[in-house]
Scaffold this active site. Structure first.
Site, PDB file in Angstrom:
ATOM      1  N   LYS A  70       0.874  -1.278   0.091  1.00  0.00           N
ATOM      2  CA  LYS A  70      -0.104  -0.081   0.039  1.00  0.00           C
ATOM      3  C   LYS A  70       0.737   1.257   0.062  1.00  0.00           C
ATOM      4  O   LYS A  70       0.373   2.350   0.530  1.00  0.00           O
ATOM      5  CB  LYS A  70      -1.112  -0.066   1.139  1.00  0.00           C
ATOM      6  CG  LYS A  70      -1.820  -1.330   1.198  1.00  0.00           C
ATOM      7  CD  LYS A  70      -2.469  -1.454  -0.011  1.00  0.00           C
ATOM      8  CE  LYS A  70      -3.495  -0.613  -0.526  1.00  0.00           C
ATOM      9  NZ  LYS A  70      -4.066  -0.865  -1.833  1.00  0.00           N
ATOM     10  N   GLY A  71       2.054   1.021  -0.656  1.00  0.00           N
ATOM     11  CA  GLY A  71       2.834   2.213  -0.469  1.00  0.00           C
ATOM     12  C   GLY A  71       3.047   2.800  -2.075  1.00  0.00           C
ATOM     13  O   GLY A  71       3.308   3.911  -2.287  1.00  0.00           O
ATOM     14  N   GLY A  72       2.328   2.198  -2.988  1.00  0.00           N
ATOM     15  CA  GLY A  72       2.448   2.739  -4.335  1.00  0.00           C
ATOM     16  C   GLY A  72       2.982   1.645  -5.334  1.00  0.00           C
ATOM     17  O   GLY A  72       3.685   2.306  -6.456  1.00  0.00           O
ATOM     18  N   THR A  73       3.434   0.411  -4.961  1.00  0.00           N
ATOM     19  CA  THR A  73       4.066  -0.315  -5.671  1.00  0.00           C
ATOM     20  C   THR A  73       3.610  -0.804  -7.136  1.00  0.00           C
ATOM     21  O   THR A  73       4.314  -0.893  -8.068  1.00  0.00           O
ATOM     22  CB  THR A  73       4.418  -1.624  -5.090  1.00  0.00           C
ATOM     23  OG1 THR A  73       3.057  -2.360  -4.712  1.00  0.00           O
ATOM     24  CG2 THR A  73       5.188  -1.442  -3.725  1.00  0.00           C
ATOM     25  N   LYS A 276      -7.740   0.925  -6.666  1.00  0.00           N
ATOM     26  CA  LYS A 276      -6.722   1.757  -6.164  1.00  0.00           C
ATOM     27  C   LYS A 276      -7.628   3.087  -6.137  1.00  0.00           C
ATOM     28  O   LYS A 276      -8.627   3.484  -6.786  1.00  0.00           O
ATOM     29  CB  LYS A 276      -5.907   1.927  -7.519  1.00  0.00           C
ATOM     30  CG  LYS A 276      -4.836   0.930  -7.541  1.00  0.00           C
ATOM     31  CD  LYS A 276      -4.613   0.089  -6.473  1.00  0.00           C
ATOM     32  CE  LYS A 276      -3.553  -1.214  -6.718  1.00  0.00           C
ATOM     33  NZ  LYS A 276      -2.938  -1.649  -5.420  1.00  0.00           N
ATOM     34  N   GLY A 277      -7.109   3.891  -4.999  1.00  0.00           N
ATOM     35  CA  GLY A 277      -7.810   5.165  -4.990  1.00  0.00           C
ATOM     36  C   GLY A 277      -9.114   5.185  -4.212  1.00  0.00           C
ATOM     37  O   GLY A 277      -9.644   6.325  -4.392  1.00  0.00           O
ATOM     38  N   PRO A 279     -11.800   5.679  -1.323  1.00  0.00           N
ATOM     39  CA  PRO A 279     -11.632   6.874  -0.257  1.00  0.00           C
ATOM     40  C   PRO A 279     -11.578   6.045   1.150  1.00  0.00           C
ATOM     41  O   PRO A 279     -12.045   4.788   1.213  1.00  0.00           O
ATOM     42  CB  PRO A 279     -13.193   7.174  -0.427  1.00  0.00           C
ATOM     43  CG  PRO A 279     -14.001   6.249  -1.130  1.00  0.00           C
ATOM     44  CD  PRO A 279     -13.173   5.516  -1.941  1.00  0.00           C
ATOM     45  N   HIS A 280     -10.604   6.535   1.757  1.00  0.00           N
ATOM     46  CA  HIS A 280     -10.429   6.072   3.113  1.00  0.00           C
ATOM     47  C   HIS A 280     -11.623   6.394   4.389  1.00  0.00           C
ATOM     48  O   HIS A 280     -12.136   7.442   4.164  1.00  0.00           O
ATOM     49  CB  HIS A 280      -8.998   6.590   3.725  1.00  0.00           C
ATOM     50  CG  HIS A 280      -7.911   6.099   2.959  1.00  0.00           C
ATOM     51  ND1 HIS A 280      -6.815   6.576   3.285  1.00  0.00           N
ATOM     52  CD2 HIS A 280      -7.438   5.161   1.956  1.00  0.00           C
ATOM     53  CE1 HIS A 280      -5.743   6.180   2.509  1.00  0.00           C
ATOM     54  NE2 HIS A 280      -6.294   5.273   1.947  1.00  0.00           N
TER      55      HIS A 280
END
Length: 313
Positions: A70-73, A276-277, A279-280
């Site tokens: 969840k870092g953008g790999t 991806k993307g 909402p949290h």
């Protein structure tokens, strides 16, 4: 010699790498099936036929994206795959962090790599490597001079993103879910045994990697910066991998609907998987402050280890 010595002292190093509370807790952050990322890259290099293109072969990776989850790999791999001299593995292999896969041997691993031309470099990414106690030693045994890519983001935001992925995976599999506060806090105190928090202790995991690789072989990509403006971060990666500069600003466009950058290459446009993307969830401010306060000292230790700072709250 470095890898040989590492093997001899592996158990000692595993204990030394983790704070006492995690040694006592077992510090097991292996992945549950519902932890896994459901999305697959839309256009990474893969083998769609049994016949290899003339002049190509399958080779061990020249570089590995080791994390963080969840870092953008996924974004990093897809954006790097724009480069004509990069051949990216199509799936997360989990060779060095899953014992059952590692037992299958190196040839099994190499066969999962894409066909590439002699002038290309092969890149594999498995986010679970960064938090694996065994992956650094195993990768070092394969190639002690390999170049490693590590993409990181604000560790507190990473925890929330980690929760969000598992939350939606559980919903889709008709499994019960919990509010994030119920996982972050137990008996009135921060639940430091929660796997999502353990994965965000970057200093703990980085110590393990630095026992096997010099810092110069690990390039850290700022995941928050990659989201805001991909090109500068990718240009740094090109230089680290000794690639000629081929990725340009026209390879990216901002998708207003999705709220992040998408990719334009070879006359095609594509965005990351719909997972991806997302909402949290809104997190209770007191709980969020507890989390950030706990992570602060770990962040400072990490900054000292890597000799740079990041704009994390």
């Amino acid at each position: 010699m470095t890898c040989f010595l590492a093997s001899a002292f592996l158990l000692v190093l595993q204990t030394y790498a983790a704070p006492p509370e995690f040694v006592q807790a077992g510090f097991d952050i292996s992945l549950d099936p519902l932890d896994l990322d459901p999305g697959l890259p839309a256009n990474v290099s893969g083998d769609v036929t049994s016949s290899p293109p003339p002049g190509t072969s399958k080779r061990a990776p020249h570089s590995i994206i080791i994390g963080v989850r969840k870092g953008g790999t996924r974004a990093l791999l897809e954006m790097l795959d724009i480069h004509p001299e990069v051949a990216a593995a199509a799936t997360e292999v989990h060779f060095f962090d899953w014992d059952e896969n590692y037992a299958k041997g190196f040839e099994w691993y190499r066969e999962l790599m894409p066909y590439s031309y002699p002038h290309q470099i092969t890149v594999e990414k498995t986010p679970g490597y960064f938090t694996s106690a065994l992956a650094p030693e195993r990768i070092c045994a394969m190639n002690s001079s390999i170049k490693l890519l590590l993409i990181l983001r604000d560790p507190a935001e990473r925890v929330i993103s980690d929760y969000t992925q598992v939350y939606f995976n559980r919903l889709e599999n008709h499994k019960p879910v919990q509010a994030i506060e119920n996982l972050l806090v137990r008996n009135g105190a921060l639940n430091i045994r929660y796997k999502a928090i353990q994965r965000s202790l970057y200093d703990v995991h980085m110590r393990n990697w630095l026992r096997h690789f010099p810092l110069e072989q690990i390039h850290i990509v700022d995941g928050d910066a990659l989201i805001r403006d991909p090109l500068p971060e990718l240009q740094k990666v090109e230089r680290f991998l000794n690639l000629p500069p081929r990725i340009v600003s026209s390879n990216f466009y901002f998708n207003q609907t999705k709220g992040f950058y998408c990719i334009r290459s070879d006359g095609r446009e594509r965005c990351l998987h719909e997972s991806k993307g997302r909402p949290h969830p809104a997190v209770n401010s007191t709980v969020l402050q507890q989390l950030r306060s706990y992570l602060q000292e770990h962040n400072r230790t990490f900054f000292r280890l890597v000799k740079r700072t990041f704009d994390w709250q």
